[in-house]
Design an enzyme around this catalytic site. Sequence first.
Site, PDB file in Angstrom:
ATOM      1  N   HIS A   1       5.018  -5.567  -2.823  1.00 41.64           N
ATOM      2  CA  HIS A   1       3.795  -6.250  -2.381  1.00 41.64           C
ATOM      3  C   HIS A   1       3.061  -5.440  -1.322  1.00 41.64           C
ATOM      4  CE1 HIS A   1       4.287 -10.361  -4.250  1.00 41.64           C
ATOM      5  NE2 HIS A   1       5.300  -9.648  -4.696  1.00 41.64           N
TER       6      HIS A   1
ATOM      7  N   ASP B   1      -1.752 -12.429   0.484  1.00 41.40           N
ATOM      8  CA  ASP B   1      -0.898 -12.363  -0.689  1.00 41.40           C
ATOM      9  C   ASP B   1      -0.807 -13.753  -1.314  1.00 41.40           C
ATOM     10  OD1 ASP B   1       1.482 -12.120  -2.340  1.00 41.40           O
ATOM     11  OD2 ASP B   1       1.938 -10.314  -1.186  1.00 41.40           O
TER      12      ASP B   1
ATOM     13  N   HIS C   1      -1.034 -21.949 -15.954  1.00 43.30           N
ATOM     14  CA  HIS C   1      -0.846 -22.992 -16.967  1.00 43.30           C
ATOM     15  C   HIS C   1       0.336 -23.891 -16.635  1.00 43.30           C
ATOM     16  CE1 HIS C   1      -3.943 -20.991 -19.272  1.00 43.30           C
ATOM     17  NE2 HIS C   1      -3.958 -22.055 -20.050  1.00 43.30           N
TER      18      HIS C   1
ATOM     19  N   CYS D   1      12.961   7.999  -4.110  1.00 45.17           N
ATOM     20  CA  CYS D   1      12.155   9.210  -4.298  1.00 45.17           C
ATOM     21  C   CYS D   1      10.688   8.903  -4.017  1.00 45.17           C
ATOM     22  CB  CYS D   1      12.323   9.734  -5.730  1.00 45.17           C
ATOM     23  SG  CYS D   1      11.325   8.838  -6.922  1.00 45.17           S
TER      24      CYS D   1
ATOM     25  N   GLN E   1       7.886   8.188  -5.641  1.00 51.21           N
ATOM     26  CA  GLN E   1       7.685   7.918  -7.072  1.00 51.21           C
ATOM     27  C   GLN E   1       6.360   8.465  -7.625  1.00 51.21           C
ATOM     28  OE1 GLN E   1       9.303   4.444  -9.043  1.00 51.21           O
ATOM     29  NE2 GLN E   1       7.272   3.867  -9.744  1.00 51.21           N
TER      30      GLN E   1
ATOM     31  N   ASN F   1       4.037  -2.701 -10.145  1.00 48.86           N
ATOM     32  CA  ASN F   1       3.560  -1.450  -9.550  1.00 48.86           C
ATOM     33  C   ASN F   1       3.974  -0.255 -10.394  1.00 48.86           C
ATOM     34  OD1 ASN F   1       2.383  -2.409  -6.909  1.00 48.86           O
ATOM     35  ND2 ASN F   1       4.430  -3.283  -6.811  1.00 48.86           N
ATOM     36  N   SER F   2       5.235  -0.223 -10.784  1.00 45.77           N
ATOM     37  CA  SER F   2       5.710   0.905 -11.597  1.00 45.77           C
ATOM     38  C   SER F   2       4.939   0.969 -12.904  1.00 45.77           C
ATOM     39  CB  SER F   2       7.210   0.765 -11.874  1.00 45.77           C
ATOM     40  OG  SER F   2       7.925   0.925 -10.670  1.00 45.77           O
TER      41      SER F   2
ATOM     42  N   GLU G   1       1.477   2.257 -12.205  1.00 45.29           N
ATOM     43  CA  GLU G   1       1.556   3.670 -11.809  1.00 45.29           C
ATOM     44  C   GLU G   1       1.754   4.563 -13.033  1.00 45.29           C
ATOM     45  OE1 GLU G   1       3.336   2.378  -7.454  1.00 45.29           O
ATOM     46  OE2 GLU G   1       4.644   3.482  -8.801  1.00 45.29           O
TER      47      GLU G   1
HETATM   48  C1  UDX Z   1       8.697  -6.427  -7.258  1.00 47.83           C
HETATM   49  C2  UDX Z   1       8.946  -7.023  -8.620  1.00 47.83           C
HETATM   50  O1  UDX Z   1      10.182  -6.701  -9.125  1.00 47.83           O
HETATM   51  C3  UDX Z   1       7.850  -6.705  -9.555  1.00 47.83           C
HETATM   52  O2  UDX Z   1       8.172  -7.113 -10.861  1.00 47.83           O
HETATM   53  C4  UDX Z   1       6.619  -7.315  -9.040  1.00 47.83           C
HETATM   54  O3  UDX Z   1       5.563  -7.136  -9.946  1.00 47.83           O
HETATM   55  C5  UDX Z   1       6.293  -6.730  -7.702  1.00 47.83           C
HETATM   56  O4  UDX Z   1       7.394  -6.876  -6.810  1.00 47.83           O
HETATM   57  P1  UDX Z   1       9.845  -3.941  -7.424  1.00 47.83           P
HETATM   58  O5  UDX Z   1      10.939  -4.537  -8.202  1.00 47.83           O
HETATM   59  O6  UDX Z   1      10.200  -3.213  -6.219  1.00 47.83           O
HETATM   60  O7  UDX Z   1       8.705  -5.014  -7.092  1.00 47.83           O
HETATM   61  O8  UDX Z   1       9.096  -2.961  -8.460  1.00 47.83           O
HETATM   62  P2  UDX Z   1       7.654  -2.350  -8.494  1.00 47.83           P
HETATM   63  O9  UDX Z   1       6.613  -3.396  -8.633  1.00 47.83           O
HETATM   64  O10 UDX Z   1       7.682  -1.332  -9.557  1.00 47.83           O
HETATM   65  O11 UDX Z   1       7.456  -1.663  -7.066  1.00 47.83           O
HETATM   66  C6  UDX Z   1       8.256  -0.626  -6.616  1.00 47.83           C
HETATM   67  C7  UDX Z   1       7.437   0.320  -5.773  1.00 47.83           C
HETATM   68  O12 UDX Z   1       8.306   1.198  -5.104  1.00 47.83           O
HETATM   69  C8  UDX Z   1       6.463   1.167  -6.596  1.00 47.83           C
HETATM   70  O13 UDX Z   1       5.212   1.247  -5.938  1.00 47.83           O
HETATM   71  C9  UDX Z   1       7.115   2.528  -6.626  1.00 47.83           C
HETATM   72  O14 UDX Z   1       6.213   3.617  -6.642  1.00 47.83           O
HETATM   73  C10 UDX Z   1       7.924   2.546  -5.361  1.00 47.83           C
HETATM   74  N1  UDX Z   1       9.131   3.370  -5.504  1.00 47.83           N
HETATM   75  C11 UDX Z   1      10.139   3.000  -6.330  1.00 47.83           C
HETATM   76  C12 UDX Z   1       9.225   4.536  -4.766  1.00 47.83           C
HETATM   77  O15 UDX Z   1       8.305   4.886  -4.020  1.00 47.83           O
HETATM   78  N2  UDX Z   1      10.362   5.283  -4.876  1.00 47.83           N
HETATM   79  C13 UDX Z   1      11.387   4.948  -5.681  1.00 47.83           C
HETATM   80  O16 UDX Z   1      12.386   5.682  -5.704  1.00 47.83           O
HETATM   81  C14 UDX Z   1      11.271   3.751  -6.437  1.00 47.83           C
END
Ligand code: UDX
Length: 459
Positions: free
Chosen positions: A23, A117, A150, A336, A338, A357-358, A361
């Site tokens: 977030h 948020d 919904h 890392c 990412q 986010n992933s 990205e």
């Molecule tokens: C959580 C939820 O799981 C996700 O489904 C929701 O939409 C947002 O909150 P998370 O599980 O941490 O987040 O996954 P993600 O949304 O992908 O966010 C992870 C973040 O950490 C990404 O911005 C990614 O770039 C970053 N990251 C991850 C790193 O910088 N380094 C890493 O090694 C792994």
Amino acid sequence: MEKERNNAYKAHCLVLSYPTQGHLNPMLEFAKRLEHKGVKVTLVTTRSMSKTIHKEASSIALETISDGFDEGGIAHAESIQAYLERFWQVGSQTLAELLEKLSSSISGNPVDCIVYDAFLPWALDVAKKFGLVGAVFFTQSCAVDNIYYHVHKGLLKLPLSEPEILLPGLPTLQPQDMPSLIYDLNTYPAFFDMLVSQFSNVDKADWVLCNTLYELEPEVVDWMTEIWPLRTIGPTIPSMYLDKRIEDDKDYGFCIFEPNSDACMKWLNDHAKGSVIYVSFGSLAALNAEQMEELAWGLRMSNSYFLWVVRASEEAKLPKNFVEETSEKGLVVHWCPQLEVLTHEAVGCFVTHCGWNSTLEALSLGVPMVAVPQWTDQPTNAKYIMDVWKMGLKAPADEKGLVKREAIENCIREIMEGERGKEILKNAYKWKALAKEAVDQGGSSDKNIEEFVTTLVHS
Ligand code: UDX
């Protein structure tokens, strides 16, 4: 009429994030976009989160409020429900105190707006009490938001009983494509309540901002824009990786975990273009040991090079001697950078849990995905990755929900070597271009941010 200010800023926004990495990252990037347009931003997180993040010199001011657990956050609460209730109570109070502090300071930057948020709907009450503009920020996809809307409205009956779910603006979904908190109501009922409660007062918000881009989900965005003043503002990825319009942009990340940047980048530099599988399950997901083992051997069997992020808390689940035995092929790190990794030309595929986010990205940086969703919004994101955006393959799970090593190997091989991989790569180029366009001058998200800022100045 414009407010009196004694400096160059057009307006001042507080940007309040729920305290997790997934977030904080998008809200920080949105804050940077606002600052680029001349708005002063104060990013707000909890005291407990602020203690854990690595804050490199950021241009964005950071302030804190309390969630009631200044030492340790949610991990120190007796239950998720107890945490959320206390956060509401103590958070509202300390947010009000912060607003008073900022309005009584002599900085000449009165706060105009709280971008909060969607997980923290009580922040809107605080904004209204102070006569401020309230903008709710949804960190997840519009499709997922629409599903919870919904449920909130009682238009989607739970528990799910139909084999197919039809909702406006969404493709036909099967129960297992739904967010896990809806598919299995028994898993995290307090989180389920929180997700549904995002809509408790959304009708009173002045703006509804969504971390997506119009081009990704046009039907559902159009449908939701009929109900609310909704604007898409994503992807929330540093400008340096997309439009490059923000001078000296940096990827601060505000990481909870320290990235092993040098080792990762050095290792990637030694590998050929498109030859490496990047593997990460984000900041929260915890795989069971059996799934970890299947994943490990699936990677090994794919015979590809791999860079695998295994958080320190997950490390003990790795198969014995796996790291040593596969050191010719793989590098395993705790965290890392990412975005830098996804941008590296050596990376050809991303095995991901499909956190939003992933997902954004990888879409925005044009990296094909193998989807191995774990919980919350991830199953729905995986459905879109494979069937709507055609940006990857979802690794099939068995009847117990386990994704076996062969499934992982097959998906990787199909993407790295197969015909479908070529089609996916074509789509990847398309989404990458569209993501850049959306935030570039005059793109769909850029126009929306511009409109938001202009309206703030005249509010
Ligand atoms: C959580 C939820 O799981 C996700 O489904 C929701 O939409 C947002 O909150 P998370 O599980 O941490 O987040 O996954 P993600 O949304 O992908 O966010 C992870 C973040 O950490 C990404 O911005 C990614 O770039 C970053 N990251 C991850 C790193 O910088 N380094 C890493 O090694 C792994």
